[in-house]
Design a protein around this motif. Sequence first.
Motif, mmCIF file in Angstrom:
data_model
loop_
_atom_site.group_PDB
_atom_site.id
_atom_site.type_symbol
_atom_site.label_atom_id
_atom_site.label_comp_id
_atom_site.label_asym_id
_atom_site.label_seq_id
_atom_site.Cartn_x
_atom_site.Cartn_y
_atom_site.Cartn_z
ATOM 1 N N LEU A 142 0.817 -1.213 0.000
ATOM 2 C CA LEU A 142 0.000 0.000 0.000
ATOM 3 C C LEU A 142 0.851 1.263 0.000
ATOM 4 C CD1 LEU A 142 -2.780 -1.091 2.511
ATOM 5 C CD2 LEU A 142 -3.055 -0.711 0.051
ATOM 6 N N ASN A 143 2.011 1.193 0.655
ATOM 7 C CA ASN A 143 2.897 2.361 0.688
ATOM 8 C C ASN A 143 4.333 1.938 0.981
ATOM 9 O OD1 ASN A 143 4.140 4.830 0.863
ATOM 10 N ND2 ASN A 143 3.230 5.396 2.821
ATOM 11 N N PRO A 144 5.132 1.697 -0.054
ATOM 12 C CA PRO A 144 6.523 1.275 0.145
ATOM 13 C C PRO A 144 7.405 2.370 0.758
ATOM 14 C CG PRO A 144 6.069 1.631 -2.182
ATOM 15 C CD PRO A 144 4.757 1.705 -1.485
ATOM 16 N N GLU A 145 6.875 3.583 0.893
ATOM 17 C CA GLU A 145 7.625 4.683 1.500
ATOM 18 C C GLU A 145 7.348 4.812 2.997
ATOM 19 O OE1 GLU A 145 9.921 6.256 -0.292
ATOM 20 O OE2 GLU A 145 9.300 4.845 -1.859
ATOM 21 N N ASN A 146 6.618 3.875 3.555
ATOM 22 C CA ASN A 146 6.296 3.889 4.979
ATOM 23 C C ASN A 146 7.460 3.280 5.767
ATOM 24 O OD1 ASN A 146 5.286 3.562 7.560
ATOM 25 N ND2 ASN A 146 3.358 2.624 6.923
ATOM 26 N N PRO A 147 8.187 4.072 6.569
ATOM 27 C CA PRO A 147 9.356 3.532 7.277
ATOM 28 C C PRO A 147 9.016 2.456 8.304
ATOM 29 C CG PRO A 147 8.827 5.736 8.083
ATOM 30 C CD PRO A 147 7.983 5.501 6.864
ATOM 31 N N ASP A 174 17.032 -4.154 6.862
ATOM 32 C CA ASP A 174 15.717 -3.517 6.977
ATOM 33 C C ASP A 174 15.741 -2.402 8.021
ATOM 34 O OD1 ASP A 174 13.878 -4.611 5.095
ATOM 35 O OD2 ASP A 174 13.873 -6.483 6.210
ATOM 36 N N LEU A 175 16.419 -2.633 9.126
ATOM 37 C CA LEU A 175 16.497 -1.623 10.183
ATOM 38 C C LEU A 175 17.275 -0.398 9.702
ATOM 39 C CD1 LEU A 175 17.232 -3.978 13.220
ATOM 40 C CD2 LEU A 175 15.050 -2.887 12.662
ATOM 41 N N GLU A 176 18.326 -0.609 8.932
ATOM 42 C CA GLU A 176 19.089 0.508 8.369
ATOM 43 C C GLU A 176 18.245 1.299 7.369
ATOM 44 O OE1 GLU A 176 23.736 -0.947 8.614
ATOM 45 O OE2 GLU A 176 22.532 -1.568 6.870
ATOM 46 N N LYS A 177 17.488 0.581 6.563
ATOM 47 C CA LYS A 177 16.617 1.262 5.605
ATOM 48 C C LYS A 177 15.571 2.091 6.339
ATOM 49 C CE LYS A 177 13.718 0.478 1.537
ATOM 50 N NZ LYS A 177 13.277 -0.493 0.515
#
Length: 213
Positions: A142-147, A174-177
């Motif tokens: 739904l939102n790949p920009e959601n941290p 994933d945590l770094e991203k």
Amino acid sequence: MKTIITILFVAIATTAFSSKYEETMKTNIDKLYTLNSSIELQALANQFERIANAEADKWLPDYYAAYCCIRSTFFDNMEADAKHIQLDKAQQLVDKIMKSHDDESEIFALQALLYQIRITDISKGAKYSQKAAEAIAVAEKLNPENPRVYYLRGSNTFHTPKFFGGGAEKAKPDLEKAASMFESQVQTDPLQPTWGAHHNKELLSQCSEVENN
């Protein structure tokens, strides 16, 4: 002339009511992140629910009510049974807003967090870790920009035993991203969720400790 006056009055009243809603929500959201007592957070959840009852077309009041219930389990050394009571309340609220807003990434991220907090003993690990992973996948779609997507995925992996494909090393990307996204994200709406950055930072620190040992 009467029609014009009526329209102007309605427009002014609507603007004032909207402003009051946003002001009340912002005050409660700011308060949420300062509380460290389960009782206070449960009381704040009730306040958000009252706002939700008055604003039936909005999902954020019930969202924050659910988040308060989840967050309340972090404090006061709450026993597992008591945690699940609060998580049951949160689940009811999440179910409610998902019925009418099933296209909101943040709701699925909150669902994933709820599933993760359900893991109060090893017997619940496999079931709720999988459910969390499924909710995270929907939130990302739904939102790949959601941290919070990458923070929650990293958290899920971090707490999964190595022999099941988890651990600090696999969680770290994933945590770094998530950390990078949290830092660069511009918050244009003060009512939108911001949680996750602090715990994400703690997990990254633990990843570094594991690497150095």
